[in-house]
Motif scaffolding. Structure first.
Motif, PDB file in Angstrom:
ATOM      1  N   SER A 138      -7.660  10.519  -9.882  1.00  0.00           N
ATOM      2  CA  SER A 138      -7.384   9.675  -8.722  1.00  0.00           C
ATOM      3  C   SER A 138      -6.136   8.843  -9.023  1.00  0.00           C
ATOM      4  N   ILE A 139      -5.408   8.460  -7.952  1.00  0.00           N
ATOM      5  CA  ILE A 139      -4.177   7.675  -8.145  1.00  0.00           C
ATOM      6  C   ILE A 139      -4.521   6.186  -8.058  1.00  0.00           C
ATOM      7  N   GLY A 140      -4.222   5.445  -9.100  1.00  0.00           N
ATOM      8  CA  GLY A 140      -4.513   3.999  -9.108  1.00  0.00           C
ATOM      9  C   GLY A 140      -3.242   3.176  -9.127  1.00  0.00           C
ATOM     10  N   MET A 141      -2.491   3.259  -8.035  1.00  0.00           N
ATOM     11  CA  MET A 141      -1.276   2.431  -7.948  1.00  0.00           C
ATOM     12  C   MET A 141      -1.535   1.220  -7.054  1.00  0.00           C
ATOM     13  N   SER A 142      -1.890   1.456  -5.788  1.00  0.00           N
ATOM     14  CA  SER A 142      -1.961   0.357  -4.809  1.00  0.00           C
ATOM     15  C   SER A 142      -3.091  -0.614  -5.119  1.00  0.00           C
ATOM     16  N   GLU A 143      -2.871  -1.850  -4.676  1.00  0.00           N
ATOM     17  CA  GLU A 143      -3.894  -2.893  -4.798  1.00  0.00           C
ATOM     18  C   GLU A 143      -3.949  -3.646  -3.477  1.00  0.00           C
ATOM     19  N   VAL A 146      -0.821  -5.246  -2.439  1.00  0.00           N
ATOM     20  CA  VAL A 146       0.290  -4.648  -3.194  1.00  0.00           C
ATOM     21  C   VAL A 146       0.309  -3.143  -2.947  1.00  0.00           C
ATOM     22  N   GLY A 147       1.203  -2.715  -2.071  1.00  0.00           N
ATOM     23  CA  GLY A 147       1.354  -1.294  -1.820  1.00  0.00           C
ATOM     24  C   GLY A 147       2.805  -0.919  -2.017  1.00  0.00           C
ATOM     25  N   SER A 148       3.642  -1.371  -1.080  1.00  0.00           N
ATOM     26  CA  SER A 148       5.064  -1.031  -1.167  1.00  0.00           C
ATOM     27  C   SER A 148       5.711  -1.640  -2.402  1.00  0.00           C
ATOM     28  N   ASP A 149       5.347  -2.866  -2.696  1.00  0.00           N
ATOM     29  CA  ASP A 149       5.987  -3.570  -3.805  1.00  0.00           C
ATOM     30  C   ASP A 149       5.153  -3.386  -5.065  1.00  0.00           C
ATOM     31  N   THR A 171      -6.846  -0.269  -4.696  1.00  0.00           N
ATOM     32  CA  THR A 171      -7.340   0.104  -3.367  1.00  0.00           C
ATOM     33  C   THR A 171      -6.772   1.451  -2.940  1.00  0.00           C
ATOM     34  N   TRP A 172      -7.390   2.047  -1.959  1.00  0.00           N
ATOM     35  CA  TRP A 172      -6.973   3.360  -1.440  1.00  0.00           C
ATOM     36  C   TRP A 172      -7.013   4.428  -2.524  1.00  0.00           C
ATOM     37  N   ALA A 173      -7.892   4.274  -3.494  1.00  0.00           N
ATOM     38  CA  ALA A 173      -7.907   5.233  -4.602  1.00  0.00           C
ATOM     39  C   ALA A 173      -8.512   6.547  -4.109  1.00  0.00           C
ATOM     40  N   SER A 174      -7.631   7.556  -4.068  1.00  0.00           N
ATOM     41  CA  SER A 174      -7.988   8.867  -3.551  1.00  0.00           C
ATOM     42  C   SER A 174      -9.185   9.461  -4.286  1.00  0.00           C
ATOM     43  N   ARG A 175     -10.238   9.724  -3.570  1.00  0.00           N
ATOM     44  CA  ARG A 175     -11.410  10.439  -4.102  1.00  0.00           C
ATOM     45  C   ARG A 175     -11.862   9.960  -5.490  1.00  0.00           C
ATOM     46  N   TYR A 223     -13.071   9.367   1.856  1.00  0.00           N
ATOM     47  CA  TYR A 223     -12.138   9.994   0.920  1.00  0.00           C
ATOM     48  C   TYR A 223     -11.553   8.960  -0.053  1.00  0.00           C
ATOM     49  N   TRP A 224     -11.470   7.694   0.397  1.00  0.00           N
ATOM     50  CA  TRP A 224     -10.780   6.672  -0.410  1.00  0.00           C
ATOM     51  C   TRP A 224     -11.729   5.570  -0.828  1.00  0.00           C
ATOM     52  N   ASN A 225     -11.233   4.774  -1.769  1.00  0.00           N
ATOM     53  CA  ASN A 225     -12.099   3.752  -2.346  1.00  0.00           C
ATOM     54  C   ASN A 225     -11.306   2.551  -2.813  1.00  0.00           C
ATOM     55  N   THR A 369       2.509   7.936   8.023  1.00  0.00           N
ATOM     56  CA  THR A 369       3.704   7.174   7.613  1.00  0.00           C
ATOM     57  C   THR A 369       3.371   6.052   6.630  1.00  0.00           C
ATOM     58  N   LEU A 370       2.152   6.061   6.112  1.00  0.00           N
ATOM     59  CA  LEU A 370       1.775   5.035   5.118  1.00  0.00           C
ATOM     60  C   LEU A 370       1.566   5.635   3.739  1.00  0.00           C
ATOM     61  N   ARG A 371       0.702   6.662   3.673  1.00  0.00           N
ATOM     62  CA  ARG A 371       0.304   7.215   2.370  1.00  0.00           C
ATOM     63  C   ARG A 371       1.527   7.747   1.603  1.00  0.00           C
ATOM     64  N   GLY A 372       1.539   7.460   0.309  1.00  0.00           N
ATOM     65  CA  GLY A 372       2.644   7.957  -0.531  1.00  0.00           C
ATOM     66  C   GLY A 372       3.961   7.231  -0.316  1.00  0.00           C
ATOM     67  N   GLY A 373       3.934   6.105   0.398  1.00  0.00           N
ATOM     68  CA  GLY A 373       5.166   5.351   0.662  1.00  0.00           C
ATOM     69  C   GLY A 373       5.460   5.310   2.146  1.00  0.00           C
ATOM     70  N   THR A 374       5.707   4.110   2.670  1.00  0.00           N
ATOM     71  CA  THR A 374       5.914   3.966   4.123  1.00  0.00           C
ATOM     72  C   THR A 374       7.328   4.402   4.509  1.00  0.00           C
ATOM     73  N   SER A 375       7.517   4.604   5.804  1.00  0.00           N
ATOM     74  CA  SER A 375       8.831   5.058   6.294  1.00  0.00           C
ATOM     75  C   SER A 375       9.935   4.083   5.889  1.00  0.00           C
ATOM     76  N   GLU A 376       9.646   2.779   6.019  1.00  0.00           N
ATOM     77  CA  GLU A 376      10.693   1.786   5.711  1.00  0.00           C
ATOM     78  C   GLU A 376      11.103   1.879   4.239  1.00  0.00           C
ATOM     79  N   ILE A 377      10.114   2.042   3.387  1.00  0.00           N
ATOM     80  CA  ILE A 377      10.409   2.112   1.947  1.00  0.00           C
ATOM     81  C   ILE A 377      11.193   3.394   1.642  1.00  0.00           C
TER      82      ILE A 377
HETATM   83  C1  FAD Z   1      -4.536   7.609   3.816  1.00  0.00           C
HETATM   84  C2  FAD Z   1      -3.960   6.835   2.677  1.00  0.00           C
HETATM   85  C3  FAD Z   1      -4.122   7.289   1.382  1.00  0.00           C
HETATM   86  C4  FAD Z   1      -3.647   6.569   0.301  1.00  0.00           C
HETATM   87  N1  FAD Z   1      -3.899   7.023  -0.970  1.00  0.00           N
HETATM   88  C5  FAD Z   1      -3.555   6.250  -2.024  1.00  0.00           C
HETATM   89  C6  FAD Z   1      -3.950   6.593  -3.338  1.00  0.00           C
HETATM   90  O1  FAD Z   1      -4.613   7.598  -3.555  1.00  0.00           O
HETATM   91  N2  FAD Z   1      -3.603   5.776  -4.363  1.00  0.00           N
HETATM   92  C7  FAD Z   1      -2.860   4.650  -4.176  1.00  0.00           C
HETATM   93  O2  FAD Z   1      -2.546   3.988  -5.154  1.00  0.00           O
HETATM   94  N3  FAD Z   1      -2.475   4.286  -2.924  1.00  0.00           N
HETATM   95  C8  FAD Z   1      -2.811   5.046  -1.861  1.00  0.00           C
HETATM   96  N4  FAD Z   1      -2.466   4.657  -0.575  1.00  0.00           N
HETATM   97  C9  FAD Z   1      -1.775   3.395  -0.395  1.00  0.00           C
HETATM   98  C10 FAD Z   1      -0.354   3.544   0.128  1.00  0.00           C
HETATM   99  O3  FAD Z   1       0.485   4.019  -0.893  1.00  0.00           O
HETATM  100  C11 FAD Z   1       0.052   2.158   0.654  1.00  0.00           C
HETATM  101  O4  FAD Z   1      -0.731   1.905   1.805  1.00  0.00           O
HETATM  102  C12 FAD Z   1       1.503   2.102   1.011  1.00  0.00           C
HETATM  103  O5  FAD Z   1       2.285   2.166  -0.155  1.00  0.00           O
HETATM  104  C13 FAD Z   1       1.833   0.824   1.796  1.00  0.00           C
HETATM  105  O6  FAD Z   1       1.384  -0.306   1.128  1.00  0.00           O
HETATM  106  P1  FAD Z   1       0.546  -1.432   1.885  1.00  0.00           P
HETATM  107  O7  FAD Z   1      -0.573  -0.754   2.589  1.00  0.00           O
HETATM  108  O8  FAD Z   1       0.226  -2.504   0.897  1.00  0.00           O
HETATM  109  O9  FAD Z   1       1.520  -2.001   2.998  1.00  0.00           O
HETATM  110  P2  FAD Z   1       2.631  -3.095   2.806  1.00  0.00           P
HETATM  111  O10 FAD Z   1       3.423  -2.831   1.567  1.00  0.00           O
HETATM  112  O11 FAD Z   1       2.040  -4.453   2.946  1.00  0.00           O
HETATM  113  O12 FAD Z   1       3.565  -2.798   4.035  1.00  0.00           O
HETATM  114  C14 FAD Z   1       3.236  -3.233   5.369  1.00  0.00           C
HETATM  115  C15 FAD Z   1       4.414  -2.920   6.266  1.00  0.00           C
HETATM  116  O13 FAD Z   1       5.587  -3.646   5.810  1.00  0.00           O
HETATM  117  C16 FAD Z   1       6.646  -2.743   5.555  1.00  0.00           C
HETATM  118  N5  FAD Z   1       7.383  -3.184   4.365  1.00  0.00           N
HETATM  119  C17 FAD Z   1       6.859  -3.587   3.175  1.00  0.00           C
HETATM  120  N6  FAD Z   1       7.839  -3.884   2.300  1.00  0.00           N
HETATM  121  C18 FAD Z   1       9.011  -3.673   2.949  1.00  0.00           C
HETATM  122  C19 FAD Z   1      10.395  -3.794   2.573  1.00  0.00           C
HETATM  123  N7  FAD Z   1      10.753  -4.187   1.365  1.00  0.00           N
HETATM  124  N8  FAD Z   1      11.320  -3.475   3.500  1.00  0.00           N
HETATM  125  C20 FAD Z   1      10.977  -3.052   4.754  1.00  0.00           C
HETATM  126  N9  FAD Z   1       9.678  -2.927   5.172  1.00  0.00           N
HETATM  127  C21 FAD Z   1       8.720  -3.229   4.284  1.00  0.00           C
HETATM  128  C22 FAD Z   1       5.996  -1.404   5.276  1.00  0.00           C
HETATM  129  O14 FAD Z   1       6.873  -0.327   5.551  1.00  0.00           O
HETATM  130  C23 FAD Z   1       4.805  -1.438   6.242  1.00  0.00           C
HETATM  131  O15 FAD Z   1       5.203  -1.044   7.518  1.00  0.00           O
HETATM  132  C24 FAD Z   1      -2.934   5.366   0.526  1.00  0.00           C
HETATM  133  C25 FAD Z   1      -2.742   4.917   1.827  1.00  0.00           C
HETATM  134  C26 FAD Z   1      -3.258   5.622   2.899  1.00  0.00           C
HETATM  135  C27 FAD Z   1      -3.071   5.080   4.279  1.00  0.00           C
END
Ligand code: FAD
Length: 389
Positions: A138-143, A146-149, A171-175, A223-225, A369-377
């Motif tokens: 499972s991938i343990g990056m997000s908290e 703390v997702g994008s940063d 959070t969002w720890a895949s399976r 699927y997630w945890n 547009t969220l999983r694996g990195g959002t569009s903005e990132i």
């Molecule tokens: C279905 C699904 C599966 C996932 N699976 C995993 C997994 O297995 N393991 C894991 O570790 N993570 C997983 N994730 C987490 C995913 O990687 C994060 O949700 C994602 O990186 C965004 O982080 P956040 O949710 O904290 O949103 P935030 O980082 O809080 O972002 C919120 C919004 O602000 C925008 N934003 C944030 N920072 C900036 C910036 N610097 N500039 C411009 N815009 C910005 C973002 O684009 C977004 O629109 C999963 C997410 C989903 C939805």
């Protein structure tokens, strides 16, 4: 590398190239198709949008064929084949909607991280089980918060005799509930530069002090945890590379996570059902829409294959991978939108294949547009990649 001048700025062109599948990859493609045709009646192939369905039995069968860890060295149970051959296997499995989720993360990114940065003992311990379709990660990056940063992760690993004690929450720890291990990004040292002092630890998910809490998807499925760590002991030999190397590892891992065909073929079963639904005599609007989707699909395929070829050459096409993922996520959304647009509610038949896949697609759409990195990132990464030398 050449440069182009535009509007006073200097841009570095992206490194995409035209790639043709070598004969060995074409043969493999035929093998995978035949395998899937034979498995179709037994497994839930092609019944869902996305590759979230786990089936340990199916994973073991794929492993027995040698298609997990297909590019890894044979001494670790791998197939010693090319990234383009891996591309072909991935493409066929995802395009068919096969239930690959159990082994997916380990095959796509955890195994490659261990191969590149792990110790010899870690490779020998984990890789053969992954290739057999029996060990899942499972991938343990997000908290939470703390997702994008990612460099702001707060889960901490404190040094003790013989190992590390981990506390925090992922959070969002895949399976995580069906995987034996997680690679967890932890802060192991307070550092002036936030990108320093991070480390990746392999955590056995049955360790004392771990609580796995389900996050239900909008479909109601699990699927997630959230994974909570309370003073979890991780032995020294489960640190990947040297303590403090985590950031470099995570950024290279994301290249594997972002560029593959799983990023745009997730919606292929829906696209195929849409074509069937529209029929052989589409009106002009439907024909234009389907044609445009098809052209985009073909372009994405070529871009994704080009990234695979660059990985084969030992490159690190981070910018290209980010661009492919962003375009792919737009494409996933487009297929769902077009399906809703071209088949009005009055033309839907409750419970048929198209209807089920469209419902699935609508509920999955926000995640694209969220999983694996959002569009903005991703777009920020592309902008940096275009302007850095
Ligand atoms: C279905 C699904 C599966 C996932 N699976 C995993 C997994 O297995 N393991 C894991 O570790 N993570 C997983 N994730 C987490 C995913 O990687 C994060 O949700 C994602 O990186 C965004 O982080 P956040 O949710 O904290 O949103 P935030 O980082 O809080 O972002 C919120 C919004 O602000 C925008 N934003 C944030 N920072 C900036 C910036 N610097 N500039 C411009 N815009 C910005 C973002 O684009 C977004 O629109 C999963 C997410 C989903 C939805």
């Amino acid at each position: 590398v050449t440069t182009v001048e535009a509007a006073g700025s200097t841009f570095r062109p992206l490194g995409f190239s035209s790639v043709a599948l070598p004969p060995a990859a074409r043969e493999l493609q035929a093998e995978v198709r035949a395998f899937l045709a034979a498995e179709q009646p037994r497994d839930a192939i092609g019944t869902r949008v996305d590759w979230y369905q786990p089936s340990p039995e199916f994973s073991r069968k794929v492993g027995a064929r040698g298609w997990i860890g297909i590019t890894w060295p044979k001494e670790y149970g791998g197939g010693g084949r090319s990234m383009l051959e891996r591309y072909v296997v991935t493409e066929e499995l995802i395009a068919a909607g096969a239930p690959v989720a159990a082994h997916w993360v380990a095959d796509r990114q955890s195994g490659p991280v261990l191969l590149r940065y792990g110790s010899e003992a870690q490779r020998r311990r984990f890789l053969p089980g992954i290739t057999a379709g029996e060990i899942y990660f499972s991938i343990g990056m997000s908290e939470p918060d703390v997702g994008s940063d990612l460099a702001s992760v707060r889960t901490a690993a404190r040094k003790v005799d013989g190992g590390w004690v981990v506390s925090g929450r992922k959070t969002w720890a895949s399976r995580a509930h069906v995987s034996q291990f997680m690679i967890a990004l932890c802060r192991t040292e307070a550092a002036g530069d936030r990108h320093d002092g991070l480390s990746q630890l392999i955590v056995a998910l049955d360790s004392p002090g771990i609580e796995i809490l389900p996050i239900r998807y909008m479909t109601g499925e699990h699927y997630w945890n959230d994974v909570v760590f309370t003073d979890v002991f991780v032995p020294d030999d489960m640190v990947i590379g040297n303590p403090g190397d985590g950031w470099r590892q995570v950024t290279s891992e994301l290249t594997y996570e972002r560029s593959g065909p799983d990023r745009f073929l997730s919606v292929l079963p829906l696209f195929v059902a849409l074509i069937d639904k529209v029929g052989t005599r589409p009106d002009e609007r439907a024909a234009a829409s389907l044609g445009s989707i098809y052209a985009q699909l073909w372009t994405l395929r070529r871009l994704s294959m080009s990234v695979a070829a660059e990985l084969d050459r030992g490159g690190s096409p981070r910018t290209e991978a980010a661009l492919v993922k962003d375009l792919a996520n737009c494409f996933e959304g487009l297929v769902v939108d077009a399906s809703r647009d071209l088949v009005p509610p009055s033309a839907r038949e409750s419970g048929d294949t198209f209807d089920r896949l469209l419902d699935d697609g609508l509920l999955s759409r926000p995640a694209f547009t969220l999983r694996g990195g959002t569009s903005e990132i991703l777009r920020t990464l592309v902008a940096h990649g275009l302007t850095s030398r």
